[in-house]
Scaffold this active site. Structure first.
Site, PDB file in Angstrom:
ATOM      1  N   HIS A  74       3.509  52.722   7.943  1.00  0.00           N
ATOM      2  CA  HIS A  74       2.799  53.829   7.637  1.00  0.00           C
ATOM      3  C   HIS A  74       3.378  55.043   8.226  1.00  0.00           C
ATOM      4  CE1 HIS A  74      -0.848  52.083   5.346  1.00  0.00           C
ATOM      5  NE2 HIS A  74       0.161  51.253   5.324  1.00  0.00           N
ATOM      6  N   TYR A 116      -9.318  58.099   7.727  1.00  0.00           N
ATOM      7  CA  TYR A 116     -10.254  58.250   8.866  1.00  0.00           C
ATOM      8  C   TYR A 116     -11.048  59.329   8.418  1.00  0.00           C
ATOM      9  CZ  TYR A 116      -7.512  55.487  12.186  1.00  0.00           C
ATOM     10  OH  TYR A 116      -6.838  54.669  12.755  1.00  0.00           O
ATOM     11  N   PRO A 157     -12.968  50.948  18.501  1.00  0.00           N
ATOM     12  CA  PRO A 157     -11.940  50.682  17.853  1.00  0.00           C
ATOM     13  C   PRO A 157     -11.242  51.988  17.109  1.00  0.00           C
ATOM     14  CG  PRO A 157     -13.755  49.800  16.728  1.00  0.00           C
ATOM     15  CD  PRO A 157     -14.262  50.263  18.007  1.00  0.00           C
ATOM     16  N   LYS A 190      -6.429  50.967  19.553  1.00  0.00           N
ATOM     17  CA  LYS A 190      -5.481  50.863  20.600  1.00  0.00           C
ATOM     18  C   LYS A 190      -5.617  49.558  21.487  1.00  0.00           C
ATOM     19  CE  LYS A 190      -3.409  54.924  20.919  1.00  0.00           C
ATOM     20  NZ  LYS A 190      -2.884  54.510  19.850  1.00  0.00           N
ATOM     21  N   TYR A 238      -1.534  58.495  18.825  1.00  0.00           N
ATOM     22  CA  TYR A 238      -1.838  57.358  17.655  1.00  0.00           C
ATOM     23  C   TYR A 238      -0.427  56.593  17.492  1.00  0.00           C
ATOM     24  CZ  TYR A 238      -3.805  55.510  13.385  1.00  0.00           C
ATOM     25  OH  TYR A 238      -4.229  54.773  12.467  1.00  0.00           O
TER      26      TYR A 238
HETATM   27  P1  FAD Z   1      -8.360  38.476  23.031  1.00  0.00           P
HETATM   28  O1  FAD Z   1      -7.691  38.886  21.670  1.00  0.00           O
HETATM   29  O2  FAD Z   1      -9.619  38.320  23.203  1.00  0.00           O
HETATM   30  O3  FAD Z   1      -7.800  37.118  23.562  1.00  0.00           O
HETATM   31  C1  FAD Z   1      -8.391  36.213  24.664  1.00  0.00           C
HETATM   32  C2  FAD Z   1      -8.224  34.703  24.362  1.00  0.00           C
HETATM   33  O4  FAD Z   1      -8.785  34.111  25.442  1.00  0.00           O
HETATM   34  C3  FAD Z   1      -8.954  34.269  22.933  1.00  0.00           C
HETATM   35  O5  FAD Z   1      -8.365  33.598  22.070  1.00  0.00           O
HETATM   36  C4  FAD Z   1     -10.197  33.539  23.853  1.00  0.00           C
HETATM   37  O6  FAD Z   1     -10.382  32.429  23.011  1.00  0.00           O
HETATM   38  C5  FAD Z   1      -9.564  33.105  24.944  1.00  0.00           C
HETATM   39  N1  FAD Z   1     -10.397  32.850  26.193  1.00  0.00           N
HETATM   40  C6  FAD Z   1     -11.724  33.416  26.358  1.00  0.00           C
HETATM   41  N2  FAD Z   1     -12.300  32.574  27.393  1.00  0.00           N
HETATM   42  C7  FAD Z   1     -11.596  31.802  27.768  1.00  0.00           C
HETATM   43  C8  FAD Z   1     -11.875  30.504  28.549  1.00  0.00           C
HETATM   44  N3  FAD Z   1     -12.989  30.644  29.210  1.00  0.00           N
HETATM   45  N4  FAD Z   1     -11.032  29.667  28.944  1.00  0.00           N
HETATM   46  C9  FAD Z   1      -9.720  29.817  27.798  1.00  0.00           C
HETATM   47  N5  FAD Z   1      -9.689  30.723  27.040  1.00  0.00           N
HETATM   48  C10 FAD Z   1     -10.280  31.803  26.892  1.00  0.00           C
HETATM   49  N6  FAD Z   1      -6.575  46.616  18.599  1.00  0.00           N
HETATM   50  C11 FAD Z   1      -5.157  47.307  17.922  1.00  0.00           C
HETATM   51  O7  FAD Z   1      -4.270  47.449  18.936  1.00  0.00           O
HETATM   52  N7  FAD Z   1      -5.113  47.939  16.746  1.00  0.00           N
HETATM   53  C12 FAD Z   1      -6.207  47.690  15.937  1.00  0.00           C
HETATM   54  O8  FAD Z   1      -5.999  47.970  14.598  1.00  0.00           O
HETATM   55  C13 FAD Z   1      -7.435  47.104  16.520  1.00  0.00           C
HETATM   56  N8  FAD Z   1      -8.334  47.094  15.427  1.00  0.00           N
HETATM   57  C14 FAD Z   1      -9.453  46.201  15.977  1.00  0.00           C
HETATM   58  C15 FAD Z   1     -10.446  45.890  14.749  1.00  0.00           C
HETATM   59  C16 FAD Z   1     -11.500  45.136  15.235  1.00  0.00           C
HETATM   60  C17 FAD Z   1     -12.591  44.760  14.253  1.00  0.00           C
HETATM   61  C18 FAD Z   1     -11.559  44.404  16.498  1.00  0.00           C
HETATM   62  C19 FAD Z   1     -12.570  43.498  16.769  1.00  0.00           C
HETATM   63  C20 FAD Z   1     -10.598  44.707  17.299  1.00  0.00           C
HETATM   64  C21 FAD Z   1      -9.656  45.425  17.186  1.00  0.00           C
HETATM   65  N9  FAD Z   1      -8.531  45.754  17.915  1.00  0.00           N
HETATM   66  C22 FAD Z   1      -7.402  46.537  17.704  1.00  0.00           C
HETATM   67  C23 FAD Z   1      -8.642  45.350  19.410  1.00  0.00           C
HETATM   68  C24 FAD Z   1      -7.735  44.061  19.637  1.00  0.00           C
HETATM   69  O9  FAD Z   1      -8.110  42.980  18.660  1.00  0.00           O
HETATM   70  C25 FAD Z   1      -7.907  43.622  20.959  1.00  0.00           C
HETATM   71  O10 FAD Z   1      -7.841  44.642  22.050  1.00  0.00           O
HETATM   72  C26 FAD Z   1      -7.131  42.452  21.484  1.00  0.00           C
HETATM   73  O11 FAD Z   1      -7.514  41.203  20.796  1.00  0.00           O
HETATM   74  C27 FAD Z   1      -6.814  41.877  22.868  1.00  0.00           C
HETATM   75  O12 FAD Z   1      -6.157  40.860  22.941  1.00  0.00           O
HETATM   76  P2  FAD Z   1      -6.402  40.037  24.412  1.00  0.00           P
HETATM   77  O13 FAD Z   1      -5.187  38.967  24.207  1.00  0.00           O
HETATM   78  O14 FAD Z   1      -6.191  40.711  25.622  1.00  0.00           O
HETATM   79  O15 FAD Z   1      -7.620  39.309  24.130  1.00  0.00           O
HETATM   80  C1  DHB Z   2      -7.842  48.947  11.723  1.00  0.00           C
HETATM   81  C2  DHB Z   2      -8.366  48.898  12.790  1.00  0.00           C
HETATM   82  C3  DHB Z   2      -8.732  50.144  13.476  1.00  0.00           C
HETATM   83  O1  DHB Z   2      -9.478  50.023  14.643  1.00  0.00           O
HETATM   84  C4  DHB Z   2      -7.916  51.321  13.173  1.00  0.00           C
HETATM   85  O2  DHB Z   2      -8.224  52.459  13.828  1.00  0.00           O
HETATM   86  C5  DHB Z   2      -7.118  51.409  12.123  1.00  0.00           C
HETATM   87  C6  DHB Z   2      -6.995  50.154  11.450  1.00  0.00           C
HETATM   88  C7  DHB Z   2      -7.550  47.838  10.905  1.00  0.00           C
HETATM   89  O3  DHB Z   2      -8.260  46.914  11.011  1.00  0.00           O
HETATM   90  O4  DHB Z   2      -7.031  47.897   9.846  1.00  0.00           O
END
Ligand code: FAD
Ligand code: DHB
Length: 397
Positions: free
Chosen positions: A74, A203, A295, A299, A387
């Site tokens: 995009h 947005y 969200p 980021k 962004y």
């Molecule tokens: P997590 O993805 O939370 O992974 C942690 C892992 O550790 C999990 O698999 C969990 O099961 C495991 N775990 C937890 N506790 C234990 C334990 N006790 N023992 C063993 N394993 C364990 N970010 C973006 O950059 N762009 C986006 O567009 C965006 N949109 C989002 C939209 C939504 C709806 C949501 C909810 C989040 C969004 N995010 C976005 C944020 C992004 O999803 C998270 O920041 C990302 O998942 C972080 O990755 P992580 O590996 O640090 O943690």
């Molecule tokens: C999506 C999530 C976000 O937080 C964002 O800023 C843009 C897109 C998504 O899930 O597509």
């Protein structure tokens, strides 16, 4: 049973899997411990947007092939307010950079496949994970698998277990420097079967609250609206959801939202959280275990990728050059990029959401900020630069 590894990684989210893969490419052995099943982590719907540096990283690491084939580049986004849509040309504003729309669970599938293919062990379904001896030369992760007690002795532990995992809690409370803010709103997210309503993400700010029009594929769309975080999806029939979107997206240019059957609904909370202490002894935190953003601005996953780049480089310096400086500086270095992402996410959230009980001056400031971003090139450039993602290296002193 007693096992050993150079690095023990807790959590197979984007942070843990990316770290395991990068360490393997640098000849460093790791074991990943994950509490959920492979099927579960590969099906959890979360993020959708990859910053330019994250997408480039996945390509460099040899795990970007499917993203390049199936993801969508995009080159702009739209801001909608006051009944009008305004396009920000990200590519023009950032010397050619763009974002990639590619779902997080697809990134997870690609990383799990790559990590297993390179011979790194991922233990799924582990239980009762506990960290110990973090200040010694050989920290240990105690856990259970199929009811049997296990111990993983390692040189270092990477706490990549998300916001609710045990790693951050293993740092003594008195040493943790934490900052937290909970927002009075959440996001109601849906997935629906419909064609895209727009070529680019929208947005939208409105008096009824924020809306994000995102996408997943030519046939599946991802949309969110600002909601009460205590609300329940059971209160929202499909008709009520579409009516809410339509009221918030009402505009003067005849643009229409395309509707379709909704097959997933969920409410997510919004918080800013930073644990400035990302290291304790031989434990290093990366990703959501150390910081959470609201969200808006997409980021979270991208900040996790930035942490992992620094951590894998620091471990490389330790093992290959016998240098500790980068490991010692990890927390202080990583946190700088984190603060930038945290501020940007807070800023985007405040610019686009209406919060109950706000005074009229706050609402007018918001409108003035939106006008400035779409009317001034430096204003637009500042949003666009953040962004599409600041370079991972920008924060290394
Ligand atoms: P997590 O993805 O939370 O992974 C942690 C892992 O550790 C999990 O698999 C969990 O099961 C495991 N775990 C937890 N506790 C234990 C334990 N006790 N023992 C063993 N394993 C364990 N970010 C973006 O950059 N762009 C986006 O567009 C965006 N949109 C989002 C939209 C939504 C709806 C949501 C909810 C989040 C969004 N995010 C976005 C944020 C992004 O999803 C998270 O920041 C990302 O998942 C972080 O990755 P992580 O590996 O640090 O943690
Ligand atoms: C999506 C999530 C976000 O937080 C964002 O800023 C843009 C897109 C998504 O899930 O597509």
């Amino acid at each position: 049973m007693k096992q050993t590894s150079q690095v023990g990684i807790i959590g197979a989210g984007p942070a843990g899997l990316l770290l395991a893969h990068m360490l393997h490419l640098e000849g460093i052995a790791s074991v990943v411990l994950e509490q959920r099943s492979r099927a579960d982590i590969e099906a959890t719907i979360k993020a959708g947007v990859l910053e330019h540096p994250t997408a480039e990283l996945l390509k460099q690491l040899g795990v970007g092939e499917r993203m390049q084939r199936e993801g969508y580049l995009h080159r702009g986004i739209e801001l909608s307010f006051g009944g009008k849509r305004h396009r920000l040309d990200l590519e023009d504003l950032t010397d050619g950079k763009a974002i990639t729309v590619y779902p997080q669970h697809e990134v997870i599938k690609d990383l799990v496949a790559a990590v297993l293919a390179n011979g790194t062990r991922i233990e799924f379904g582990v239980d009762a994970v506990r960290l110990a001896a973090l200040e010694s030369d050989q920290p240990v992760i105690h856990y259970q698998r199929d009811g049997a007690a296990q111990e993983l002795y390692c040189d270092f532990i990477a706490g990549c277990d998300g916001f609710h995992g045990p790693s951050r809690q293993a740092i003594p409370q008195a040493l943790r420097q934490e900052h937290a803010k909970v927002y009075p709103s959440g996001w109601f997210g849906i997935l629906c079967e419909a064609p895209p309503s727009s070529d680019e993400l929208i947005y939208a700010q409105s008096d009824r609250g924020f809306v994000l029009v995102s996408t997943r594929s030519p046939t599946v769309q991802r949309l969110y609206f600002q909601c009460d975080p205590q609300d329940s999806v059971d209160n929202w029939s499909d008709d009520r959801i579409w009516a809410e979107f339509q009221q918030r997206l009402a505009n003067q240019d005849g643009w229409q939202l395309k509707k379709g059957p909704i097959f997933q609904k969920g409410i997510i909370a919004m918080r800013s959280f930073i644990c400035e202490t990302m290291q304790y002894g031989r434990l290093f935190l990366a990703g959501d275990s150390a910081h959470i953003v609201p969200p808006t601005g997409a980021k979270g996953l991208n900040l996790a990728a930035g942490d992992v780049v620094l951590l894998s480089r620091a471990l490389h310096s330790h093992y290959r050059r016998n240098q500790q400086d980068a490991l010692d500086a990890y927390s202080a270095t990583a946190i700088q990029r984190v603060w930038r992402g945290e501020h940007f996410s807070w800023w985007m959230t405040n610019m686009l959401h209406d919060f109950e009980g706000e005074d009229s001056i706050t609402r007018r400031f918001r409108r003035s900020q939106l006008d400035y971003v779409v009317k001034s090139r430096p204003g637009a450039q500042s949003l666009a630069e953040n962004y599409v993602g600041l370079p991972f290296d920008a924060w290394i002193n």
